[in-house]
Each structure stands twice: as C-alpha cells, then as structure tokens.
Design an enzyme around this catalytic site. Structure first.
Site, PDB file in Angstrom:
ATOM      1  N   ARG A  46     -59.312 -22.360  60.135  1.00  0.00           N
ATOM      2  CA  ARG A  46     -58.427 -20.661  60.039  1.00  0.00           C
ATOM      3  C   ARG A  46     -57.590 -20.350  59.795  1.00  0.00           C
ATOM      4  O   ARG A  46     -57.061 -19.667  59.092  1.00  0.00           O
ATOM      5  CB  ARG A  46     -58.259 -20.819  62.342  1.00  0.00           C
ATOM      6  CG  ARG A  46     -57.793 -18.878  61.752  1.00  0.00           C
ATOM      7  CD  ARG A  46     -58.176 -18.704  63.323  1.00  0.00           C
ATOM      8  NE  ARG A  46     -57.857 -19.698  64.643  1.00  0.00           N
ATOM      9  CZ  ARG A  46     -56.850 -20.296  65.318  1.00  0.00           C
ATOM     10  NH1 ARG A  46     -55.603 -20.693  65.337  1.00  0.00           N
ATOM     11  NH2 ARG A  46     -57.466 -20.981  66.242  1.00  0.00           N
ATOM     12  N   TYR A  98     -56.625   6.550  54.283  1.00  0.00           N
ATOM     13  CA  TYR A  98     -57.837   6.318  54.686  1.00  0.00           C
ATOM     14  C   TYR A  98     -58.246   6.495  55.632  1.00  0.00           C
ATOM     15  O   TYR A  98     -57.094   6.348  56.818  1.00  0.00           O
ATOM     16  CB  TYR A  98     -58.084   5.167  53.891  1.00  0.00           C
ATOM     17  CG  TYR A  98     -59.086   4.428  54.973  1.00  0.00           C
ATOM     18  CD1 TYR A  98     -60.807   4.474  53.941  1.00  0.00           C
ATOM     19  CD2 TYR A  98     -59.078   3.751  55.725  1.00  0.00           C
ATOM     20  CE1 TYR A  98     -61.808   4.852  54.107  1.00  0.00           C
ATOM     21  CE2 TYR A  98     -59.970   2.940  55.989  1.00  0.00           C
ATOM     22  CZ  TYR A  98     -61.878   2.828  55.425  1.00  0.00           C
ATOM     23  OH  TYR A  98     -62.791   2.906  55.918  1.00  0.00           O
ATOM     24  N   ASP A 170     -51.715   0.717  49.867  1.00  0.00           N
ATOM     25  CA  ASP A 170     -52.905   0.208  49.752  1.00  0.00           C
ATOM     26  C   ASP A 170     -53.167   0.718  48.516  1.00  0.00           C
ATOM     27  O   ASP A 170     -53.155   2.107  48.253  1.00  0.00           O
ATOM     28  CB  ASP A 170     -53.025   1.269  51.307  1.00  0.00           C
ATOM     29  CG  ASP A 170     -54.819   0.960  51.058  1.00  0.00           C
ATOM     30  OD1 ASP A 170     -56.025   0.200  49.902  1.00  0.00           O
ATOM     31  OD2 ASP A 170     -55.054   1.038  52.186  1.00  0.00           O
ATOM     32  N   LYS A 195     -64.296  -2.763  47.775  1.00  0.00           N
ATOM     33  CA  LYS A 195     -63.841  -1.928  46.867  1.00  0.00           C
ATOM     34  C   LYS A 195     -64.543  -2.723  45.481  1.00  0.00           C
ATOM     35  O   LYS A 195     -65.199  -3.228  45.738  1.00  0.00           O
ATOM     36  CB  LYS A 195     -63.137  -1.163  46.979  1.00  0.00           C
ATOM     37  CG  LYS A 195     -63.102  -0.696  49.338  1.00  0.00           C
ATOM     38  CD  LYS A 195     -64.165  -0.470  50.075  1.00  0.00           C
ATOM     39  CE  LYS A 195     -64.190   0.143  51.034  1.00  0.00           C
ATOM     40  NZ  LYS A 195     -62.684   1.015  51.532  1.00  0.00           N
TER      41      LYS A 195
HETATM   42  C1  LIG Z   1     -61.877   0.817  52.631  1.00  0.00           C
HETATM   43  C2  LIG Z   1     -60.620   1.125  52.650  1.00  0.00           C
HETATM   44  C3  LIG Z   1     -59.981   0.391  53.894  1.00  0.00           C
HETATM   45  C4  LIG Z   1     -60.072  -0.149  54.880  1.00  0.00           C
HETATM   46  O1  LIG Z   1     -61.088  -1.655  54.445  1.00  0.00           O
HETATM   47  P1  LIG Z   1     -62.431  -2.215  55.383  1.00  0.00           P
HETATM   48  O2  LIG Z   1     -62.323  -3.525  54.477  1.00  0.00           O
HETATM   49  O3  LIG Z   1     -63.786  -0.724  55.381  1.00  0.00           O
HETATM   50  O4  LIG Z   1     -62.083  -2.523  56.614  1.00  0.00           O
HETATM   51  C5  LIG Z   1     -58.370   0.995  54.022  1.00  0.00           C
HETATM   52  N1  LIG Z   1     -58.140   1.322  52.769  1.00  0.00           N
HETATM   53  C6  LIG Z   1     -58.819   2.353  51.546  1.00  0.00           C
HETATM   54  C7  LIG Z   1     -57.653   3.191  51.011  1.00  0.00           C
HETATM   55  C8  LIG Z   1     -60.283   2.176  52.270  1.00  0.00           C
HETATM   56  O5  LIG Z   1     -60.937   2.468  50.461  1.00  0.00           O
END
Ligand SMILES: *Cc1c(COP(=O)(O)O)cnc(C)c1O
Length: 379
Positions: A46, A98, A170, A195
């Site tokens: 971990r 998001y 983000d 993504k």
């Molecule tokens: C998908 C996404 C998230 C969340 O990520 P997960 O891997 O699905 O938990 C946060 N911010 C943005 C802009 C996203 O597209």
C-alpha cells in the site's frame, strides 16, 4: 528531454535483475526485509510499489512537477487533495465541473465542514471577488466539461496566490501533452488517468502531481493513510498507455479539429462548443494556453428527441460515459455524466436536453464523419 522521450523513458530504467526493458508488474503485497531494522526501501505494497512508483515519476515528469502519487480512480485523487484541508476551510470551484466532482463536494465534503463557492472561473474578477480569508484552494477545470469554457490558469493563479490560496487544476481533458498547468502558475495538477493518459478504456485510475515538497508529503501520507492506491497491474497499463500519449494526442487533435469543422458546417447542428473554433469566446486564450484544442466537442441539437434520434443512429461512435480512449465515445451529458447537477444549474450552464458530447478517437476521421453525418441525416 522532449515530451515523447519523457513519455517513453521517464521513471523507467531497465529492471536490474534481467534487464527487462519494460517495468515488471510487481504483484506483491509485501517485501522481505534482510534484517530487523533494515529494508530495501519497500515495506508494504500500500505504501510503496515499484510499478506504481515508475508511473508516478513518469507523470510527474510529463507535467513538469516534482512529485506524483497515483490513486484507484480520478475521484480518489480529487478526494485526497481535499483531505489536506480542515473543517471550516473554503474552496472556490468552477461552476461547470465534472459531475462526479460536484457530487463529491456537495454531498460528501460539505458534511465535513468544507465550504464551497461555485463561480464562472473564466471570469478572473469573479474568482477574485469570491476569495475569503479562509479560502485555501481555487479548483479549476479547463476546458470545462461539457461546455468547453476556457479559464486563464495564469491569471487565476495570481488571484489565488494574492489571497493565500493554492490552485488545483483537473487536467484530465487535455493531458500534459496539450496543457501543463504547473508551468502556468498552478500548484497542483490532477488527472483521471482513466481518460487520455491511459487512453485505451481499460483501466480506472487517478494521479496527483505537485511541485511543493510539503504538500507532496501530505499527499503521500494520505495515500498510505487512506489507502486508495492504484494497483500494480493498472499502473503498468497506464505506463504502457502513456508511451503512445504524444502520437495519440496528435491524432486526437487532428481528428477533433476536422470533426468540429464538419459539425459547425452542418445545418442540423445549432451550436458547436470547441475552443479551436474562431467564434469560441476564449479562442485566443486557448491558443495561448494550450498546445492544441483537443478532441472533446459538445454540440446542440435543439431537443431531447433530436439528441436521442442522433445517438441511436450512430454506428461507429460508441454511446457511453467516459472519454479520451482511442475509440470515439459519444454521450448525453444531461442524462449521463451530469445527471447529478441540479436541473436549474444544468439549464443555466447550457447542459440542455439537446446537448451531445463527443470524444473524438483516433480512427480514420472520414469514417467518423460519415457515421455522424448519417446519424444527423435522421433528424
Ligand atoms: C472522469 C473524470 C473524473 C473522475 O475520474 P474517475 O477515474 O472516473 O474516478 C474527474 N474529472 C474529470 C474531468 C473526468 O473526466
């Protein structure tokens, strides 16, 4: 080193025992210690795992940060950033985020006494005006999801720093190939690696990258204390995905531009939201701040019925949540990714029943355009 070179090599020296060119998946929960009181830098998985450490170093290099930490999902990465705060602290966040981030803030973190103010962060004065003595984080997404509004990261960073707050971006929509917030003055960058970074729609993960040692120490502490780590196999998948990040992003970008131009010229499409189009309100800022405009496009078809007819009509584009994979994904933000945003807010932001979002993949763009054209013909 250049971006592509770092993508392939940063954090990944050949494995010392066999010389394996690819970092192994260290699928272990613990490590043998040679004697009491001495270990080889690894105690328990971990806390440390070499596959994960390689990925963390790799993404930190791509974002021009100093420290990276990987998590089990994008949401757990975001959650850990906010666990560095205390009850009573204040956060300024973008009003069009998001949906999952908004849900985390409004339904989980507020219960623990964090205060959130949502503003249109493309207006720096609105950010400045929302600052309070207890504001600790200014939280940005740019371009926003799904309205593609672009925020000036450098200007917001100045405003935040003047008030004693840090800026967290983000950067999921862009990947470090298209935008590097730390170079623009932000303090922390995070991603859903699910993504573009992984890019192959086969892993869920997240990362936090920072440049400040003290902040990074808190994130490392929380990664171990809270425990939402990225698994060795997922770390390996993302490392593998990132090796082609630069070539994928070039193709995403080229296909994204072509698709945006096609959509803008189709009379069935009422409006196209894409920072690469000259009529986008922050087109000039996007040109300055990003190294391209990306592959996310939203467009308005006028009604739910039109959106449904269109989405049921595409064959090659896959209807689904998520984005950033090699395959083209298409979605309906109002009923899918942004269903957790209150109706009034959705309407005000432009997340209408007729809005469709497309994440343009790296297939042959002629095939993608033919698929979209055939589905639009049904309207
Ligand atoms: C998908 C996404 C998230 C969340 O990520 P997960 O891997 O699905 O938990 C946060 N911010 C943005 C802009 C996203 O597209």
């Amino acid at each position: 080193m250049g971006f592509s070179t770092d993508a392939i090599h940063a954090g990944q020296s050949p494995e010392p025992v066999t010389g394996a060119v690819t970092i192994p998946i260290y699928q272990t929960s613990t490590y043998v210690q040679p004697e009491l009181g001495r270990h080889l830098g690894y105690e328990y998985a971990r806390t440390q795992n070499p596959t994960r450490a390689a990925l963390e170093a790799n993404i930190a290099a791509l974002e021009k940060g100093k420290h990276g930490r990987c998590f089990a999902s994008g949401m757990s990465a975001i959650d850990v950033v906010f666990r560095t705060l205390r009850s009573g602290d204040h956060v300024i966040a973008g009003e069009n985020m998001y949906g999952g981030s908004y849900r985390l803030f409004s339904r989980v973190l507020e219960k623990f006494g964090l205060q959130f103010t949502y503003v249109d962060t493309s207006d720096v004065e609105a950010v400045r005006g929302a600052m309070r003595p207890n504001t600790k984080i200014v939280y940005l997404e740019t371009p926003t999801n799904p309205m593609m509004t672009v925020t000036d990261i450098a200007a917001c960073s100045e405003a935040a720093h003047a008030g004693g707050a840090i800026v967290v971006v983000d950067n999921t929509f862009c990947s470090p190939y298209l935008q590097r917030p730390l170079e623009l003055g932000a303090d922390v960058v995070l991603h859903s690696t699910t993504k573009f970074l992984n890019g192959h729609s086969d892993s869920v993960g997240g990362v936090v990258v920072s440049k400040d040692d003290a902040f990074a120490e808190q994130v490392a502490f929380l990664q171990n204390a809270v425990g939402a780590i990225l698994s060795p196999f997922d770390s390996w998948l993302v490392l593998r995905g990132i090796k082609t990040l630069a070539v994928r992003m070039k193709q995403h970008e080229e296909n994204g531009r072509a698709m945006a131009q096609y959509l803008a010229g189709n009379a069935k499409v009422k409006k196209v939201y894409y920072p690469g189009l000259p009529d986008h309100p922050q087109h000039e800022l996007a040109k300055r701040q990003m190294n391209g405009f990306g592959a996310l496009i939203s467009f308005e078809l006028g009604s739910y019925d039109n959106a449904k007819t269109f989405l049921d009509g595409v064959r090659l584009c896959s209807l689904g949540e998520s984005l950033g994979g090699v395959e083209t994904l298409i979605s309906h933000p109002e009923s899918m990714t942004h269903a957790s945003v209150p109706l009034g807010d959705r309407t005000r932001l432009g997340i209408t029943p007729g809005l469709v979002r497309i994440s343009v993949g790296i297939e042959d763009v002629e095939d993608l355009i033919a698929d979209v054209a055939a589905a639009l013909d049904r309207l």
